[in-house]
Write an enzyme that holds these catalytic residues in place. Sequence first.
Site, PDB file in Angstrom:
ATOM      1  N   SER A 227     -15.012  -6.692   7.135  1.00 39.92           N
ATOM      2  CA  SER A 227     -13.667  -6.403   6.068  1.00 39.92           C
ATOM      3  C   SER A 227     -13.016  -7.433   5.930  1.00 39.92           C
ATOM      4  O   SER A 227     -13.132  -8.669   6.305  1.00 39.92           O
ATOM      5  CB  SER A 227     -13.525  -5.750   7.252  1.00 39.92           C
ATOM      6  OG  SER A 227     -11.930  -5.106   7.221  1.00 39.92           O
TER       7      SER A 227
ATOM      8  N   TYR B  21      -9.874  -5.840   0.220  1.00 46.68           N
ATOM      9  CA  TYR B  21      -8.340  -4.666   0.382  1.00 46.68           C
ATOM     10  C   TYR B  21      -7.783  -5.766  -1.268  1.00 46.68           C
ATOM     11  O   TYR B  21      -8.076  -6.921  -1.339  1.00 46.68           O
ATOM     12  CB  TYR B  21      -7.108  -5.267   1.198  1.00 46.68           C
ATOM     13  CG  TYR B  21      -7.848  -3.806   2.136  1.00 46.68           C
ATOM     14  CD1 TYR B  21      -7.328  -2.590   2.210  1.00 46.68           C
ATOM     15  CD2 TYR B  21      -8.027  -4.623   4.171  1.00 46.68           C
ATOM     16  CE1 TYR B  21      -8.063  -1.860   3.381  1.00 46.68           C
ATOM     17  CE2 TYR B  21      -8.753  -3.689   4.866  1.00 46.68           C
ATOM     18  CZ  TYR B  21      -8.312  -2.312   4.808  1.00 46.68           C
ATOM     19  OH  TYR B  21      -9.179  -1.394   5.810  1.00 46.68           O
TER      20      TYR B  21
ATOM     21  N   THR C 231     -11.660  -0.349  -0.844  1.00 49.98           N
ATOM     22  CA  THR C 231     -10.751   0.498  -0.561  1.00 49.98           C
ATOM     23  C   THR C 231      -9.426   0.676  -0.799  1.00 49.98           C
ATOM     24  O   THR C 231      -8.600  -0.499  -0.813  1.00 49.98           O
ATOM     25  CB  THR C 231     -10.599  -0.326   1.225  1.00 49.98           C
ATOM     26  OG1 THR C 231     -11.948  -0.260   1.954  1.00 49.98           O
ATOM     27  CG2 THR C 231      -9.923   1.073   1.860  1.00 49.98           C
TER      28      THR C 231
ATOM     29  N   LYS D  90     -14.350   2.907  -1.585  1.00 49.45           N
ATOM     30  CA  LYS D  90     -13.368   3.514  -0.439  1.00 49.45           C
ATOM     31  C   LYS D  90     -12.993   3.926  -0.064  1.00 49.45           C
ATOM     32  O   LYS D  90     -11.362   3.039  -0.905  1.00 49.45           O
ATOM     33  CB  LYS D  90     -14.066   2.692   0.239  1.00 49.45           C
ATOM     34  CG  LYS D  90     -14.280   2.877   1.932  1.00 49.45           C
ATOM     35  CD  LYS D  90     -15.207   2.430   3.086  1.00 49.45           C
ATOM     36  CE  LYS D  90     -14.268   2.395   4.690  1.00 49.45           C
ATOM     37  NZ  LYS D  90     -13.172   3.147   5.085  1.00 49.45           N
TER      38      LYS D  90
ATOM     39  N   HIS E  56     -10.103   6.948   6.457  1.00 46.70           N
ATOM     40  CA  HIS E  56      -9.884   5.865   6.717  1.00 46.70           C
ATOM     41  C   HIS E  56      -9.860   5.906   8.278  1.00 46.70           C
ATOM     42  O   HIS E  56      -9.362   5.305   8.564  1.00 46.70           O
ATOM     43  CB  HIS E  56      -8.776   5.406   6.303  1.00 46.70           C
ATOM     44  CG  HIS E  56      -8.990   3.985   6.614  1.00 46.70           C
ATOM     45  ND1 HIS E  56      -8.361   2.513   5.656  1.00 46.70           N
ATOM     46  CD2 HIS E  56      -8.104   3.017   8.042  1.00 46.70           C
ATOM     47  CE1 HIS E  56      -8.805   1.484   5.710  1.00 46.70           C
ATOM     48  NE2 HIS E  56      -8.669   1.450   7.058  1.00 46.70           N
TER      49      HIS E  56
END
Length: 400
Positions: A107, A130, A156, A252, A276
Site C-alpha cells: 500500500s 493512491y 485505487t 481497484k 474498500h
Amino acid sequence: MIKTVEIADLKEIAKRRVPKMFFDYADSGAWTESTYRANEEDFRKIQLRQRVAVDITDRTLESTMVGQKVSMPVALAPTGLTGMQHANGEMLAAQAAEEFGVPFTLSTMSICSIEDVASVTTKPFWFQLYVMRDRDFIYNLIDRAKAAKCSALVLTLDLQILGQRHKDLRNGLSAPPKFTPKHIWQMATRPQWCMEMLRTNRRTFGNIVGHAKGVGDLSSLSVWTTEQFDPRLSWNDVTWIKERWGGKLIIKGILDVEDAKMAAATGADAIIVSNHGGRQLDGAPSSISVLADIVDAVGDKIEVHFDGGIRSGQDVLKALAIGAKGTYIGRAFLYGLGAGGKKGVTEALEIIRKELDITMALCGERDVKVLDRNNLYKSGLETKPRMAQVKKKQTRAAGA
C-alpha cells in the site's frame, strides 16, 4: 493457546496480541459497518453444487493473474498500516507471499517503504497507488515502484475522500501511536508487540516521510495526509498514470457496471471489484453481490478480480465460480500477521489453500481454472450461468 484451523482462530489470537487501536483499524468498516458485514454475510447466501463419483485426482490450484503465474488465484491485498499489526509487517507478509507463490501488494500508506520490501524479497511484488494532489510526489512514487521492479501497479480509485470510520476516531488512531494514558495502557497490555516494535525503526508511513515535500516529522505528516487525497480524481488521470507506469495496470475500487465499462475502456489489464472492505461508502452493496453483473458486462474485455469479505477458501471458490480470475485477501492475512508475524501469514494462506482445494474436489473439479457458475446453485445472489460457460462445460464433458 487456540488451535488454528480457520481464519477466525487467527483473528482471535491477533485480537489478544495487537493493541486495540490497530486491531480495530484492520477489523472495522465505515459508519454503521453494514457494508463491511454484508461482504461476509452475502457469501453465505451462495450455495455450492456437490458432485460425486468424479475422478478428483491430480488437482491443481495453479493459475495466472495479469499474466503472472500464481500457486493459487489469491493475492495479498494492499492494506494501510500493516506494519502496525506486527513490526516490519509489510516485509514479513511480502516474504511469506513470495515463498507461497502468490502476489503481495504494498500500500501507498504502508509502514515499511517500497525500498524496505524490495530489500527482503527476490521476486517482483505489486504496488498500490493512491492519487494525491502533489503530482510530483506521485511521479516519484511511480518511479520508485519501477526502480524496485514492481510487476503491477494497483490504482485505487475509491478513496478521493476518506470514509468516516467511527472506531478509528474514537481510538485516536495514529502511526506511531500517541502517548496518551489510553494508548499507553493499550500497548502495555501487549508486551510482545511492544518488544517487537522496539526492535525496529519502522513506525510511521515509510513511503511518505522523507519523500513528500515538507514532510519530515509526525506533525507535518498529519497535515499532509489530511490535505492530499484528491477529490478531483477522474478517468483522465488513469491515462497519464498508465503512461508514466508503462507496465501492468490494475484498477481497484469498481462496484458499478458503468464504472466497470469506463475502466475497461482505459486499456488497464484488470479491475478489482471492491468496496474498500466496507471502509468507504457504508450502505453500498457487498462486493460479491455485484460481481456477476460486472463479469457479464466486461469480463470479455478485461480481466476481473475480486476483493471483499473473503474469510475462507470456499469464499475464494465462489468468487472464481462467478467469474473472477483472481481474488484478494486483506483482513484474513492481517489476522495471521497480528497472530504470528510471517509464520501467521503463511498459516492464513495455507488455511485458504486447503479449504479451496477440498471444496473444489467436493464440487467434482480438478482444475481451479475451469470453475464457473455451473458449480453453484442459484441461491440468494444471482449466479445464472453464462452461455460461454455452459458451452465450455459441455465441451469438457464430451471430451472426458
